[in-house]
Design a protein around this motif. Structure first.
Motif, mmCIF file in Angstrom:
data_model
loop_
_atom_site.group_PDB
_atom_site.id
_atom_site.type_symbol
_atom_site.label_atom_id
_atom_site.label_comp_id
_atom_site.label_asym_id
_atom_site.label_seq_id
_atom_site.Cartn_x
_atom_site.Cartn_y
_atom_site.Cartn_z
ATOM 1 N N MET A 70 0.881 -1.213 0.016
ATOM 2 C CA MET A 70 -0.036 0.125 0.123
ATOM 3 C C MET A 70 0.947 1.209 -0.046
ATOM 4 O O MET A 70 0.420 2.221 -0.206
ATOM 5 N N ALA A 71 2.138 1.246 0.067
ATOM 6 C CA ALA A 71 3.079 2.293 -0.091
ATOM 7 C C ALA A 71 3.503 2.515 -1.391
ATOM 8 O O ALA A 71 3.908 1.429 -2.082
ATOM 9 N N ASN A 72 3.288 3.762 -1.936
ATOM 10 C CA ASN A 72 3.765 4.066 -3.077
ATOM 11 C C ASN A 72 5.187 4.644 -3.133
ATOM 12 O O ASN A 72 5.871 4.442 -2.152
ATOM 13 N N MET A 111 -2.883 8.734 7.580
ATOM 14 C CA MET A 111 -1.607 8.431 7.861
ATOM 15 C C MET A 111 -0.972 8.052 6.497
ATOM 16 O O MET A 111 0.147 8.356 5.995
ATOM 17 N N MET A 112 -1.589 6.738 6.029
ATOM 18 C CA MET A 112 -1.038 6.321 4.585
ATOM 19 C C MET A 112 -1.092 7.390 3.509
ATOM 20 O O MET A 112 -0.276 7.473 2.661
ATOM 21 N N LYS A 113 -2.241 8.010 3.511
ATOM 22 C CA LYS A 113 -2.281 8.890 2.768
ATOM 23 C C LYS A 113 -1.163 10.229 2.517
ATOM 24 O O LYS A 113 -0.791 10.653 1.521
ATOM 25 N N ARG A 114 -0.950 10.564 3.730
ATOM 26 C CA ARG A 114 0.185 11.477 3.853
ATOM 27 C C ARG A 114 1.592 10.855 3.458
ATOM 28 O O ARG A 114 2.223 11.546 2.974
ATOM 29 N N LEU A 115 1.913 9.597 3.974
ATOM 30 C CA LEU A 115 3.096 8.896 3.535
ATOM 31 C C LEU A 115 3.006 8.937 1.941
ATOM 32 O O LEU A 115 4.347 9.049 1.471
ATOM 33 N N ASN A 116 1.959 8.359 1.528
ATOM 34 C CA ASN A 116 1.953 8.214 0.022
ATOM 35 C C ASN A 116 2.106 9.623 -0.718
ATOM 36 O O ASN A 116 2.444 9.707 -1.842
ATOM 37 N N ALA A 117 1.913 10.892 0.005
ATOM 38 C CA ALA A 117 2.039 12.229 -0.591
ATOM 39 C C ALA A 117 3.412 12.655 -0.444
ATOM 40 O O ALA A 117 3.697 13.650 -0.917
ATOM 41 N N GLY A 118 4.304 11.961 0.243
ATOM 42 C CA GLY A 118 5.816 12.073 0.379
ATOM 43 C C GLY A 118 5.904 13.221 1.518
ATOM 44 O O GLY A 118 7.161 13.658 1.678
ATOM 45 N N GLU A 119 5.213 13.006 2.574
ATOM 46 C CA GLU A 119 5.350 14.045 3.790
ATOM 47 C C GLU A 119 6.576 13.308 4.550
ATOM 48 O O GLU A 119 6.544 11.914 4.584
ATOM 49 N N ASN A 120 7.089 14.059 5.391
ATOM 50 C CA ASN A 120 8.046 13.592 6.203
ATOM 51 C C ASN A 120 7.630 12.385 7.143
ATOM 52 O O ASN A 120 6.488 12.851 7.752
#
Length: 258
Positions: free
Chosen positions: A170-172, A202-211
């Motif tokens: 699920m991580a891009n 959380m997952m949406k933000r990680l996949n958006a490239g946030e820290n």
């Protein structure tokens, strides 16, 4: 760690899963428009080699390729998660990274060990280190129950592998996690489930490239409620996961290196 290209190997079938529908069609492709090759009955075990997106069935668009070479809607296969549990069909992917020992220790500590089957706080039969049973009397567990602590750790390792695959799938490519951040996300997902993690902010933000440390510190503390009340055990777990994520390491995890 050495990673392998899964598509270059012979199909690897994962553990058998139960069919949950009364009569489930196995089709020539991942969709309801494909020809029916055979049918499965409720309670039948199937093994799957890979999964891919197809026709959505009750909101789930994942289809599972079975040992018979045909596809069934994941909606009718009891994998225990809402996301991918194995490799995507026809896509060259690297094996999901194994979590580090600090992650295993964290999960084991907060799950706790129970040798015999018990009913957890959500009403589910459970055994070992938080293994949610999928069959009556946890019949799917390949180790003798009551579990020895050694077998409990083996079962925990088996379960963690499913969540490693879930997080990796699920991580891009925008998500960049080191080993400790990855471990924190795997622990979070082990606790909440793949479906909750996949749909989380959380997952949406990680996949958006946030820290990752910012995201984890912001989002994990939101998941401390049970029946509308803050649970101290979940507060401690989220704090431990955030602390693990913040611990510096030069070991990269996501995206995996082949």
């Amino acid at each position: 760690m050495k990673f392998t290209i899964i598509a270059a190997l012979a199909p690897l079938f994962v553990d058998a899963y139960l069919i949950t529908g009364d009569t489930v069609n196995c089709r020539s492709g991942p969709g309801t428009s494909y020809a029916v090759k055979k049918t499965y009955t409720k309670g039948q075990d199937v093994k799957i080699s890979c999964q891919q997106a197809g026709t959505s069935v009750d909101g789930n668009n994942i289809w599972d390729k079975t040992q018979d070479g045909c596809f069934v809607a994941d909606r009718y296969v009891k994998t225990g998660v809402a996301g991918y549990v194995t490799e995507k069909c026809g896509v060259k992917t690297c094996a999901a990274p194994a979590v580090n020992q600090a992650t295993v220790d964290l999960i084991a500590e907060f799950e706790g060990f129970r040798a015999s089957v018990y009913i957890d706080a959500t009403g589910h039969p459970t055994v070992g280190y938080g293994h949610l049973c999928t069959q009556a009397k946890c019949a799917e567990v390949k180790y003798k129950i009551p579990l020895s602590q050694a077998d409990g750790k083996k079962l925990l390792a088996d379960d963690i592998k499913n969540y490693e695959k879930c997080v990796t799938s699920m991580a891009n490519s925008n998500a960049k996690l080191n080993a400790n951040q990855y471990g924190a996300v795997v622990s979070f997902t082990f606790n909440l489930g793949c479906g909750a993690a996949q749909g989380s902010q959380m997952m949406k933000r990680l996949n958006a490239g946030e820290n990752p440390n910012t995201v984890i510190a912001n989002e994990f503390p939101k998941w401390v409620y049970g029946n509308g009340k803050v649970l101290p055990g979940l507060v401690r777990r989220r704090d431990a996961e955030v602390a693990l994520a913040k611990k510096a390491t030069s070991t990269a995890a996501i995206p995996p290196k082949c």
